[in-house]
Motif scaffolding. Structure first.
Motif, mmCIF file in Angstrom:
data_model
loop_
_atom_site.group_PDB
_atom_site.id
_atom_site.type_symbol
_atom_site.label_atom_id
_atom_site.label_comp_id
_atom_site.label_asym_id
_atom_site.label_seq_id
_atom_site.Cartn_x
_atom_site.Cartn_y
_atom_site.Cartn_z
ATOM 1 N N TRP A 69 82.077 42.977 38.630
ATOM 2 C CA TRP A 69 82.784 44.073 39.466
ATOM 3 C C TRP A 69 83.424 45.002 38.062
ATOM 4 O O TRP A 69 83.159 46.716 39.147
ATOM 5 C CB TRP A 69 83.530 43.178 39.945
ATOM 6 N N LEU A 70 83.508 44.672 37.215
ATOM 7 C CA LEU A 70 84.120 46.439 36.356
ATOM 8 C C LEU A 70 82.896 46.792 35.894
ATOM 9 O O LEU A 70 82.998 48.417 36.242
ATOM 10 C CB LEU A 70 84.680 45.329 35.221
ATOM 11 N N GLU A 71 81.081 45.943 35.564
ATOM 12 C CA GLU A 71 80.446 47.118 35.461
ATOM 13 C C GLU A 71 79.987 48.274 36.329
ATOM 14 O O GLU A 71 79.325 49.373 36.092
ATOM 15 C CB GLU A 71 79.327 46.258 34.747
ATOM 16 N N GLY B 284 90.419 48.725 46.159
ATOM 17 C CA GLY B 284 90.969 47.464 46.193
ATOM 18 C C GLY B 284 91.361 45.925 46.605
ATOM 19 O O GLY B 284 91.205 44.511 46.382
ATOM 20 N N ALA C 212 76.184 44.118 42.720
ATOM 21 C CA ALA C 212 77.103 43.413 41.886
ATOM 22 C C ALA C 212 77.085 41.681 42.000
ATOM 23 O O ALA C 212 76.740 41.083 40.861
ATOM 24 C CB ALA C 212 78.487 43.537 41.958
ATOM 25 N N GLN D 4 88.928 43.118 47.849
ATOM 26 C CA GLN D 4 88.497 42.555 46.269
ATOM 27 C C GLN D 4 88.549 41.344 45.993
ATOM 28 O O GLN D 4 87.322 40.618 45.762
ATOM 29 C CB GLN D 4 88.420 43.794 44.646
ATOM 30 N N ILE E 200 88.836 37.287 31.771
ATOM 31 C CA ILE E 200 88.076 38.254 32.780
ATOM 32 C C ILE E 200 86.613 37.661 32.634
ATOM 33 O O ILE E 200 85.542 39.251 31.958
ATOM 34 C CB ILE E 200 88.415 40.090 32.765
ATOM 35 N N ASP F 260 81.874 49.381 38.957
ATOM 36 C CA ASP F 260 83.238 50.237 39.300
ATOM 37 C C ASP F 260 83.269 49.935 41.124
ATOM 38 O O ASP F 260 83.017 50.368 41.700
ATOM 39 C CB ASP F 260 82.809 51.546 39.442
ATOM 40 N N GLN G 238 83.328 39.056 37.396
ATOM 41 C CA GLN G 238 84.394 39.796 37.116
ATOM 42 C C GLN G 238 84.011 40.593 36.658
ATOM 43 O O GLN G 238 83.852 41.653 36.485
ATOM 44 C CB GLN G 238 84.900 39.031 36.550
ATOM 45 N N LYS G 239 83.098 40.333 35.282
ATOM 46 C CA LYS G 239 82.184 41.862 34.758
ATOM 47 C C LYS G 239 81.316 42.673 35.104
ATOM 48 O O LYS G 239 81.770 43.354 34.735
ATOM 49 C CB LYS G 239 81.006 40.837 33.453
#
Length: 104
Positions: A40-42, A49, A94, A52, A32, A44, A37-38
């Protein structure tokens, strides 16, 4: 991706992928660490989902072809992906963040 192009897996016959290079969301990185990917996570990004994987894979093609996309570039590239939860603004943010990460 199919040979580096974003395709919709729901509309692409498996026979078209035979012998071709296929990359899925899992193939972007082993841990990841891909900027998308980073980002998207950072931020939220996902809510339910469901869309995604398609969103991220379309964004990966966009960023490969355009390292500094405008909002309009993003909207154009992502127009075929429907998010029932309406996270389009987070998706766009993102993609901008991932583009910035890639440029550094």
């Amino acid at each position: 991706h199919l040979n580096g192009e974003a395709v919709r897996s729901c509309m692409t016959r498996v026979s078209l992928a035979e012998g071709q290079k296929v990359v899925t969301i899992e193939g972007l990185s082993e841990n990841i660490s891909h900027p998308l990917q980073k980002a998207w996570l950072e931020l939220d990004v996902p809510q339910c989902g469901y869309c995604q994987s398609g969103q991220i894979m379309s964004a990966a093609v966009l960023l490969r072809e355009n390292s500094n996309p405008t909002d309009q570039d993003i909207d154009d590239a992502m127009s075929g992906n429907i998010c029932r939860c309406g996270t389009y603004l987070r998706i766009r943010k993102a993609i901008h963040l991932a583009a910035s990460m890639q440029r550094k």
